[in-house]
Each structure stands twice: as structure tokens, then as C-alpha cells.
Design a protein around this motif. Structure first.
Motif, short mmCIF file in Angstrom:
data_model
loop_
_atom_site.label_atom_id
_atom_site.label_comp_id
_atom_site.label_asym_id
_atom_site.label_seq_id
_atom_site.Cartn_x
_atom_site.Cartn_y
_atom_site.Cartn_z
N ASP A 16 0.83 -1.20 0.00
CA ASP A 16 0.00 0.00 0.00
C ASP A 16 0.87 1.26 0.00
O ASP A 16 0.63 2.20 -0.75
N SER A 72 2.46 1.84 -3.37
CA SER A 72 1.50 2.34 -4.36
C SER A 72 1.20 3.82 -4.18
O SER A 72 0.60 4.45 -5.07
N LEU A 84 -3.40 -3.35 -7.19
CA LEU A 84 -2.88 -3.59 -5.84
C LEU A 84 -3.71 -4.70 -5.22
O LEU A 84 -4.93 -4.58 -5.09
#
Length: 248
Positions: free
Chosen positions: A86, A89, A97
Motif C-alpha cells: 500500500d 503504491s 494492488l
């Protein structure tokens, strides 16, 4: 296309070995997180873990001025690997994801249990503790042994404990994946996070916290089912396992 695989706590990149044959054509990249596997000597710190993954991605892909260039970047993480996925990203654009066994259960009883786990990890019998911990994160297969630093284990555990959901900054397609027998991530929390992020929620039958270890073939199928240019295709519970009794 690039597929980045980030392992769960107390495991290392070799824990993906069962999945890799099913996605070999995607050219997957596995990364040992700090304090784990070949990165055993590097103490775990969340920002350092994110930088290590970013360095691995830029080393794996062609780049322009330090920015990875690929037709598509897909990041998959489990447990602490999901937290790092996370974070990654939010630093570079990723097309999809996939977060497995996330978020951590934040109920008071579980917070106390994690504090007790941290105390045990720093006990004299470090090897025995890690062996027992790994035995509790799968249901049908044994999690492979991995070199793990107890101090890094605790640091990663604490990083997960203070995590709180933040608004997703872009239109990255997200999937939240949970093993149906996972005792560390509740179905309620996982479904709530999926709703908050407008993500697809998927449960994997006969799987615990390290669901990719328990069901490598099913997870390979899931990973192959990547973005077709219009978000994730319609993946349902039935594509991975029959629904549990009373579930539709």
C-alpha cells in the motif's frame, strides 16, 4: 508487465515458491523485506522497507529519471507485505494492488494478543517461537522456515498495529483477499476496508493468514487475473472456492 510479490511476516521471498510456477510468464519479482531472508541483517523500519521495495522495482524495470517504466505494474502483498505494498503504491503509480490478509484486527483483545506475541518473540527461545508462529498462519500446508530477526519481527508487528486506513490517492484497482480461516484478519474488517476503498473483496477457502502458502494454485490464478485495462475483471468467491455455508 511487472508483478511484485511481498511476503508475510516471519516468512521470506521463498514462501512464494508454490505460486511462482503458475505465474512464471508474468516475470514476477519477489523481495525479502528487512529483517527477513537475505535481508536478515537490515533492521525492519517501515520507510526502509518501502525504499527497499522501490529500489528492487527500479532495478527490475527500465526507468526514466528514476521513475519505473512498464506497460503495467501490479503489486501483491500479504500481511506486513500488504502494508508495504500500500505504501509503495502511494509513491509510484501501480495499476493494480492486491492486499492479502489485511487489515490487522484492531479490536482491543487482538491488540493485547499482539503485545503478548511481541514479548514472546523477544524471549530466549526465539527459534521455537518463530516456528510456532509460522505453524499458526497456515491451515493446510506448512509455512517454510525463514531466517527472521526477532527484533525486526517485533518492529513489523508494531508498524502494523498503528496502521489506520487512509483515502486511496488514485484510481488504482484494489483487491482485498482473505483466507477464510484467517484468525488475524477479520472478515468484517476486510470487507469494511474493501467498501471504503471501493475494492473487490475475495475470500479463499481452506486458507489461513498466509493464504498464498495454503493455496498457491488458487492464488496464482488470482494473480494471473490482472487488470485488462478497465479495472479488475469480475472475480467472485466461487472462482477460488465454494462459498461457506449460508454465504452467497
Amino acid at each position: 508487465m511487472a508483478v511484485i510479490l511481498l511476503h508475510s511476516l516471519a516468512l521470506d521471498s521463498r514462501s512464494w515458491d508454490g505460486v511462482l510456477p503458475g505465474i512464471a510468464e508474468l516475470g514476477p519479482l519477489t523481495v525479502d523485506l528487512p529483517g527477513h531472508g537475505e535481508a536478515l541483517s537490515a533492521p525492519f523500519e517501515l520507510d526502509r522497507a518501502v525504499e527497499r521495495v522501490l529500489d528492487a522495482i527500479t532495478g527490475h524495470l527500465p526507468c526514466h529519471e528514476g521513475v519505473p517504466k512498464s506497460p503495467a505494474i501490479h503489486v501483491v502483498g500479504c500481511g506486513i507485505g500488504a502494508l508495504i505494498a500500500d505504501r509503495v503504491s502511494r509513491r509510484i503509480h501501480v495499476d493494480t494492488l492486491t492486499l492479502m490478509s489485511w487489515p490487522p484486527d484492531q479490536r482491543p483483545g487482538q491488540l493485547a494478543a499482539r503485545a503478548d506475541t511481541a514479548r514472546q518473540a523477544l524471549s530466549a527461545d526465539e527459534v521455537g517461537f518463530l516456528r510456532e508462529y509460522r505453524s499458526g498462519i497456515t491451515t493446510c500446508r506448512s509455512a517454510p522456515p525463514a531466517p527472521v530477526s526477532a527484533a525486526s519481527f517485533v518492529a513489523a508487528l508494531r508498524a502494523a498495529a498503528v496502521w489506520r486506513p487512509q483515502r486511496r490517492p488514485d484510481a488504482t484497482a484494489v483487491r482485498i483477499v482473505r483466507g477464510r480461516a484467517d484468525e488475524r484478519t477479520s472478515a468484517v474488517d476486510a470487507r469494511r476496508l474493501a467498501a471504503r476503498w471501493d475494492a473487490r473483496y475475495i475470500e479463499v477457502g481452506d486458507a489461513g493468514h498466509a493464504c498464498y502458502v495454503d493455496q498457491p494454485d488458487r492464488l496464482a490464478t488470482l494473480i494471473r487475473d490482472l487488470d485488462d485495462g478497465d479495472g479488475y475483471p469480475p472475480t467472485t468467491l466461487s472462482t477460488l472456492a465454494p462459498p461457506a455455508e449460508g454465504e452467497s
